[in-house]
Scaffold this motif. Structure first.
Motif, PDB file in Angstrom:
ATOM      1  N   LYS A 213     117.939  46.874 139.708  1.00 21.04           N
ATOM      2  CA  LYS A 213     117.542  47.235 138.358  1.00 21.04           C
ATOM      3  C   LYS A 213     118.785  47.263 137.471  1.00 21.04           C
ATOM      4  CE  LYS A 213     114.936  50.767 135.953  1.00 21.04           C
ATOM      5  NZ  LYS A 213     114.250  52.043 136.095  1.00 21.04           N
ATOM      6  N   ALA A 214     118.705  46.550 136.336  1.00 21.60           N
ATOM      7  CA  ALA A 214     119.875  46.425 135.471  1.00 21.60           C
ATOM      8  C   ALA A 214     119.774  47.313 134.241  1.00 21.60           C
ATOM      9  CB  ALA A 214     120.052  44.980 135.040  1.00 21.60           C
ATOM     10  N   GLY A 215     118.629  47.902 133.974  1.00 21.97           N
ATOM     11  CA  GLY A 215     118.482  48.734 132.799  1.00 21.97           C
ATOM     12  C   GLY A 215     117.022  48.808 132.388  1.00 21.97           C
ATOM     13  N   MET A 216     116.786  49.325 131.180  1.00 24.99           N
ATOM     14  CA  MET A 216     115.421  49.483 130.668  1.00 24.99           C
ATOM     15  C   MET A 216     115.321  48.776 129.317  1.00 24.99           C
ATOM     16  SD  MET A 216     113.737  51.248 132.884  1.00 24.99           S
ATOM     17  CE  MET A 216     112.305  51.735 131.966  1.00 24.99           C
ATOM     18  N   LEU A 217     114.145  48.258 129.040  1.00 22.74           N
ATOM     19  CA  LEU A 217     113.872  47.595 127.781  1.00 22.74           C
ATOM     20  C   LEU A 217     112.762  48.370 127.088  1.00 22.74           C
ATOM     21  CD1 LEU A 217     114.520  45.061 126.057  1.00 22.74           C
ATOM     22  CD2 LEU A 217     112.589  43.961 127.182  1.00 22.74           C
ATOM     23  N   TYR A 218     112.986  48.751 125.834  1.00 19.40           N
ATOM     24  CA  TYR A 218     112.014  49.529 125.074  1.00 19.40           C
ATOM     25  C   TYR A 218     111.572  48.742 123.848  1.00 19.40           C
ATOM     26  CZ  TYR A 218     113.724  53.431 127.864  1.00 19.40           C
ATOM     27  OH  TYR A 218     114.063  54.251 128.898  1.00 19.40           O
ATOM     28  N   ARG A 219     110.274  48.792 123.546  1.00 14.35           N
ATOM     29  CA  ARG A 219     109.745  48.193 122.318  1.00 14.35           C
ATOM     30  C   ARG A 219     109.636  49.303 121.279  1.00 14.35           C
ATOM     31  NH1 ARG A 219     106.724  43.545 121.478  1.00 14.35           N
ATOM     32  NH2 ARG A 219     106.395  43.414 123.713  1.00 14.35           N
ATOM     33  N   MET A 220     110.213  49.062 120.110  1.00 19.16           N
ATOM     34  CA  MET A 220     110.200  50.040 119.037  1.00 19.16           C
ATOM     35  C   MET A 220     108.923  49.899 118.205  1.00 19.16           C
ATOM     36  SD  MET A 220     112.956  51.377 119.934  1.00 19.16           S
ATOM     37  CE  MET A 220     113.302  52.557 118.685  1.00 19.16           C
ATOM     38  N   HIS A 221     108.650  50.868 117.334  1.00 19.22           N
ATOM     39  CA  HIS A 221     107.451  50.857 116.487  1.00 19.22           C
ATOM     40  C   HIS A 221     107.456  49.679 115.502  1.00 19.22           C
ATOM     41  CE1 HIS A 221     105.891  54.619 117.982  1.00 19.22           C
ATOM     42  NE2 HIS A 221     107.099  55.177 117.847  1.00 19.22           N
ATOM     43  N   ASP A 222     108.643  49.268 115.084  1.00 15.71           N
ATOM     44  CA  ASP A 222     108.720  48.148 114.149  1.00 15.71           C
ATOM     45  C   ASP A 222     108.641  46.787 114.834  1.00 15.71           C
ATOM     46  OD1 ASP A 222     111.159  48.085 115.411  1.00 15.71           O
ATOM     47  OD2 ASP A 222     112.353  48.060 113.576  1.00 15.71           O
ATOM     48  N   GLY A 223     108.457  46.754 116.146  1.00 14.00           N
ATOM     49  CA  GLY A 223     108.335  45.502 116.883  1.00 14.00           C
ATOM     50  C   GLY A 223     109.627  45.036 117.517  1.00 14.00           C
ATOM     51  N   GLY A 224     110.736  45.679 117.230  1.00 19.27           N
ATOM     52  CA  GLY A 224     112.009  45.300 117.797  1.00 19.27           C
ATOM     53  C   GLY A 224     112.134  45.742 119.235  1.00 19.27           C
ATOM     54  N   MET A 225     113.077  45.159 119.949  1.00 18.64           N
ATOM     55  CA  MET A 225     113.323  45.477 121.355  1.00 18.64           C
ATOM     56  C   MET A 225     114.716  46.061 121.495  1.00 18.64           C
ATOM     57  SD  MET A 225     110.570  44.426 122.881  1.00 18.64           S
ATOM     58  CE  MET A 225     110.268  43.426 124.264  1.00 18.64           C
ATOM     59  N   VAL A 226     114.831  47.085 122.337  1.00 14.30           N
ATOM     60  CA  VAL A 226     116.126  47.720 122.596  1.00 14.30           C
ATOM     61  C   VAL A 226     116.341  47.719 124.099  1.00 14.30           C
ATOM     62  CG1 VAL A 226     117.463  49.845 122.442  1.00 14.30           C
ATOM     63  CG2 VAL A 226     115.973  49.177 120.555  1.00 14.30           C
ATOM     64  N   TYR A 227     117.473  47.153 124.520  1.00 19.48           N
ATOM     65  CA  TYR A 227     117.828  47.115 125.942  1.00 19.48           C
ATOM     66  C   TYR A 227     118.884  48.191 126.187  1.00 19.48           C
ATOM     67  CZ  TYR A 227     120.085  45.615 130.239  1.00 19.48           C
ATOM     68  OH  TYR A 227     120.624  45.589 131.498  1.00 19.48           O
ATOM     69  N   VAL A 228     118.626  49.034 127.182  1.00 12.58           N
ATOM     70  CA  VAL A 228     119.559  50.098 127.536  1.00 12.58           C
ATOM     71  C   VAL A 228     120.032  49.826 128.964  1.00 12.58           C
ATOM     72  CG1 VAL A 228     119.866  52.581 127.843  1.00 12.58           C
ATOM     73  CG2 VAL A 228     118.314  51.731 126.081  1.00 12.58           C
ATOM     74  N   PRO A 229     121.305  49.385 129.127  1.00 13.82           N
ATOM     75  CA  PRO A 229     121.821  49.130 130.477  1.00 13.82           C
ATOM     76  C   PRO A 229     122.039  50.432 131.211  1.00 13.82           C
ATOM     77  CG  PRO A 229     123.522  48.701 128.850  1.00 13.82           C
ATOM     78  CD  PRO A 229     122.274  49.052 128.085  1.00 13.82           C
ATOM     79  N   GLU A 230     122.001  50.386 132.532  1.00 14.12           N
ATOM     80  CA  GLU A 230     122.246  51.594 133.342  1.00 14.12           C
ATOM     81  C   GLU A 230     123.691  51.789 133.626  1.00 14.12           C
ATOM     82  OE1 GLU A 230     119.864  51.542 136.879  1.00 14.12           O
ATOM     83  OE2 GLU A 230     118.082  52.017 135.781  1.00 14.12           O
TER      84      GLU A 230
END
Length: 117
Positions: free
Chosen positions: A100-117
């Motif tokens: 597992k390399a991290g987590m990917l989150y979808r924001m309310h505005d449709g954007g994506m945020v990748y958070v590495p571990e």
């Protein structure tokens, strides 16, 4: 000696042109051959137009094609220069060796945020 009458050019033309006109006018193959020639020219012109089309995907050096997207038998074809790779979907979703390399989150505005571990 027998005396022969000279044949005038007009009489000769009448005699020979009548035979040729009958043969050429009654031959339906001539019109079919002309149609085939016209269609061959049209096909050649269409092939030239399609090959020169800038939207033709096969002219690119790098190309990725997804066939039957979302289906169980989905296939991904990747062309890189002269090399072509094909990947077929398997039954296991996300199966394989890795970490597992991290987590990917979808924001309310449709954007994506990748958070590495």
């Amino acid at each position: 000696m027998s005396e022969t009458k000279p044949v005038t050019p007009r009489a000769r033309q009448r005699r020979t042109s009548g035979l040729l006109e009958d043969l050429e006018d009654d031959d339906p193959i001539l019109s079919v051959v002309n149609l085939i020639d016209v269609f061959l020219v049209l096909v050649a012109a269409l092939l030239l137009v399609v090959s020169q089309n800038p939207l033709n995907p096969f002219t690119d050096d790098k190309l990725t094609v997804i066939r039957r997207a979302g289906q169980p038998d989905m296939e991904i074809v990747i062309k890189d220069g002269q090399k072509i790779d094909r990947y077929k979907a398997t039954d296991g979703q996300g199966a394989g060796a890795g970490v597992k390399a991290g987590m990917l989150y979808r924001m309310h505005d449709g954007g994506m945020v990748y958070v590495p571990e």
